[in-house]
Design a protein around this motif. Sequence first.
Motif, PDB file in Angstrom:
ATOM      1  N   GLU A  72       0.834  -1.192   0.000  1.00  0.00           N
ATOM      2  CA  GLU A  72       0.000   0.000   0.000  1.00  0.00           C
ATOM      3  C   GLU A  72       0.877   1.253   0.000  1.00  0.00           C
ATOM      4  O   GLU A  72       0.824   2.091   0.893  1.00  0.00           O
ATOM      5  CB  GLU A  72      -0.989  -0.077   1.168  1.00  0.00           C
ATOM      6  CG  GLU A  72      -1.875  -1.325   1.008  1.00  0.00           C
ATOM      7  CD  GLU A  72      -2.737  -1.681   2.203  1.00  0.00           C
ATOM      8  OE1 GLU A  72      -3.235  -2.826   2.238  1.00  0.00           O
ATOM      9  OE2 GLU A  72      -2.920  -0.835   3.092  1.00  0.00           O
ATOM     10  N   ARG A 129       1.980  -8.081   1.433  1.00  0.00           N
ATOM     11  CA  ARG A 129       1.159  -7.349   2.416  1.00  0.00           C
ATOM     12  C   ARG A 129       1.804  -7.339   3.803  1.00  0.00           C
ATOM     13  O   ARG A 129       1.783  -6.310   4.498  1.00  0.00           O
ATOM     14  CB  ARG A 129      -0.196  -8.038   2.505  1.00  0.00           C
ATOM     15  CG  ARG A 129      -1.109  -7.578   3.641  1.00  0.00           C
ATOM     16  CD  ARG A 129      -2.388  -8.387   3.624  1.00  0.00           C
ATOM     17  NE  ARG A 129      -3.221  -8.242   4.782  1.00  0.00           N
ATOM     18  CZ  ARG A 129      -4.289  -7.434   4.833  1.00  0.00           C
ATOM     19  NH1 ARG A 129      -4.606  -6.665   3.793  1.00  0.00           N
ATOM     20  NH2 ARG A 129      -5.039  -7.397   5.908  1.00  0.00           N
ATOM     21  N   HIS A 204      -4.251   3.218   4.724  1.00  0.00           N
ATOM     22  CA  HIS A 204      -4.185   1.999   3.918  1.00  0.00           C
ATOM     23  C   HIS A 204      -4.602   2.352   2.489  1.00  0.00           C
ATOM     24  O   HIS A 204      -5.040   3.468   2.200  1.00  0.00           O
ATOM     25  CB  HIS A 204      -5.154   0.940   4.461  1.00  0.00           C
ATOM     26  CG  HIS A 204      -4.717   0.332   5.761  1.00  0.00           C
ATOM     27  ND1 HIS A 204      -4.178  -0.938   5.858  1.00  0.00           N
ATOM     28  CD2 HIS A 204      -4.718   0.827   7.033  1.00  0.00           C
ATOM     29  CE1 HIS A 204      -3.888  -1.203   7.117  1.00  0.00           C
ATOM     30  NE2 HIS A 204      -4.192  -0.148   7.851  1.00  0.00           N
TER      31      HIS A 204
HETATM   32 ZN   LIG Z   1      -4.060  -2.247   4.370  1.00  0.00          ZN
END
Ligand SMILES: [Zn+2]
Length: 324
Positions: A72, A129, A204
Amino acid sequence: PLADPDPGYTSYAELVGVVDEVVAAHPDIAAKSVIGQSHEGRDLVAVKISDNVGVDEDQPEVLFVHAQHAREHLTVEMAVHLMRLLTDGYGSDPRVTDLVDGREIWILPNVNPDGSEYDMAGSTWRDWRKNRQPNEGSAALGTDLNRNWAYEWGCCGGSSGSPSSITYRGPAPESAPEVRVVADFVRGRVVGGEQQITTAIDFHTYSELILWPFGHTYDDVTDGMSQAEYDTHEALGEHMAEANGYTPQQSSDLYVTDGSINDWLWGDQRIVNFTYEMYPRSAADGGFYPPSSVIERETARNEEAVLRLLDYADCPYRIIGEEA
Ligand SMILES: [Zn+2]
Ligand SMILES: NS(=O)(=O)N[C@@H](CCC(=O)O)C(=O)O
């Protein structure tokens, strides 16, 4: 890095360079501190922005957290934008000047540098992630930092116990060094028995949402969240969403999560807080990897919304006409 999927995005080394440049240009109102290290040993940096920046004044504090999730990357650009907005605007923009004078602002521009660097180290994005911490008894790497926080950790089917899952909660709350470091930093802002941080945003991507706790339950009002406290989150979320066009909603309206930073900041530290899911709204517009050409537009888009949070940081409950 040898390759780079999109040089327009800020690498960890470049980010440290930006922090040093901002602090050097504005030494009276900006200061850098290292609050700990990531699993692989990268510094976790906190940038404080306030007048008399070297003094802990009795002012409301506001926390901005960026890049819990590695892929992100637009959230790191958001941190860069905020650092520049709040320092370059000081002395020229009266609203920014008043807010920097009256608050102590903490920007943590990248709390998962190992993951961010891994994700951008190749010639194509790696869709990573989690952090890069090994898991005992498994070949699968990484803990999902946003499932590793110590409030209602693993309570409600909002995370996974499997190391290979992208929502792996870790073997225990705060088992991820990055979460432990940030949680310790926040706990360290309790002065004289009172948490100085009143409000926070955890950035995010993607979906263009403003989320508020709780994530672990569909209930609005529940243990640890009164009607007035819920209404305050909702009203402030809606007030900010009017400014950036994101969709405001309770975190669990998206899906149930447990062990998220949202729930810990409010449930454990009573910090009125929000998760921003930034641009784009959908995978069709680039998903986690929009071209770096959107960075300026999509970070500037959040200026007014962030300034609205800073406006209310002295007493968030004012937005529903209450004292506290
Ligand atoms: Zn996130
Ligand atoms: N950024 S994201 O991972 O796609 N969504 C966040 C949503 C956070 C939340 O619901 O509190 C997450 O699942 O941790």
